[in-house]
Design a protein around this motif. Sequence first.
Motif, PDB file in Angstrom:
ATOM      1  N   TYR B  35     102.069  -2.404  18.827  1.00 53.65           N
ATOM      2  CA  TYR B  35     101.224  -3.586  18.862  1.00 53.65           C
ATOM      3  C   TYR B  35     101.764  -4.548  19.910  1.00 53.65           C
ATOM      4  O   TYR B  35     102.961  -4.577  20.182  1.00 53.65           O
ATOM      5  N   GLN B  37     101.812  -8.719  20.576  1.00 56.81           N
ATOM      6  CA  GLN B  37     101.523 -10.044  20.039  1.00 56.81           C
ATOM      7  C   GLN B  37     101.666 -11.074  21.144  1.00 56.81           C
ATOM      8  O   GLN B  37     102.731 -11.218  21.740  1.00 56.81           O
ATOM      9  N   PHE B  42      98.398 -13.646  18.317  1.00 58.64           N
ATOM     10  CA  PHE B  42      97.361 -12.659  18.079  1.00 58.64           C
ATOM     11  C   PHE B  42      97.947 -11.268  18.259  1.00 58.64           C
ATOM     12  O   PHE B  42      98.523 -10.952  19.299  1.00 58.64           O
ATOM     13  N   LEU B  43      97.798 -10.423  17.244  1.00 60.36           N
ATOM     14  CA  LEU B  43      98.399  -9.099  17.214  1.00 60.36           C
ATOM     15  C   LEU B  43      97.318  -8.052  17.467  1.00 60.36           C
ATOM     16  O   LEU B  43      96.318  -8.009  16.744  1.00 60.36           O
ATOM     17  N   ILE B  45      96.465  -3.861  18.322  1.00 60.49           N
ATOM     18  CA  ILE B  45      96.935  -2.486  18.383  1.00 60.49           C
ATOM     19  C   ILE B  45      96.843  -1.983  19.821  1.00 60.49           C
ATOM     20  O   ILE B  45      95.895  -2.297  20.560  1.00 60.49           O
ATOM     21  N   PHE B  90     105.581  -4.953  19.088  1.00 57.95           N
ATOM     22  CA  PHE B  90     106.033  -4.501  17.780  1.00 57.95           C
ATOM     23  C   PHE B  90     105.725  -3.034  17.587  1.00 57.95           C
ATOM     24  O   PHE B  90     104.624  -2.565  17.879  1.00 57.95           O
ATOM     25  N   PHE B 105     106.886  -2.896   9.879  1.00 61.50           N
ATOM     26  CA  PHE B 105     107.091  -3.336  11.253  1.00 61.50           C
ATOM     27  C   PHE B 105     108.571  -3.481  11.592  1.00 61.50           C
ATOM     28  O   PHE B 105     109.391  -3.848  10.736  1.00 61.50           O
TER      29      PHE B 105
END
Lengths: 111, 114
Positions: B35, B37, B42-43, B45, B90, B105
Amino acid sequence: SQQGEEDPQALSIQEGENATMNCSYKTSINNLQWYRQNSGRGLVHLILIRSNEREKHSGRLRVTLDTSKKSSSLLITASRAADTASYFCATSVQAGTALIFGKGTTLSVSS
Amino acid sequence: DTAVSQTPKYLVTQMGNDKSIKCEQNLGHDTMYWYKQDSKKFLKIMFSYNNKELIINETVPNRFSPKSPDKAHLNLHINSLELGDSAVYFCASSQGGGGVQPQHFGDGTRLSIL
């Protein structure tokens, strides 16, 4: 595209008070998950609620899901300073697709 | 006994360089994710692998190339780094893919492009 929207964006409360965060989403879902992120850390899973469930509890956490309104809420009771974090909802539209995260609610709990 | 570990934790580098981020999970999960961020938290994929097979590849520049040597490892290589790549990356894992199970995570890799 973003699926979930948390409300409010920021919330400040005193220790001992309850904190309620809301999440609205746009399309039908398989499940909805809530995560917590402490500053400088990764996300930690809190609760997963499936589309056929209406309410789930875990310790001081209570999550509700209203699929007719496409919304969910996370209630933290008797908040503590350690609850200070960002809280994210994430939705799964169907198995095999990506989990889509909202922008999060930043919760500050002061002692 | 960290469940999902990423290295390095911080990465500061010049524009145009190539860098890699490594991720390992000891949970026995069969699915791993990357991911991104952004500065507004805002995260999003980027990629998902199930048993070493790429199953989710979102709209990501092809300068980003994931590699999964086995189901416990998922690395991310980034070529020709740009200013817009500055973010926290992440890694996560789950048993079963596609959002049907909770994801675990790592603590993130903070990438800063000078």
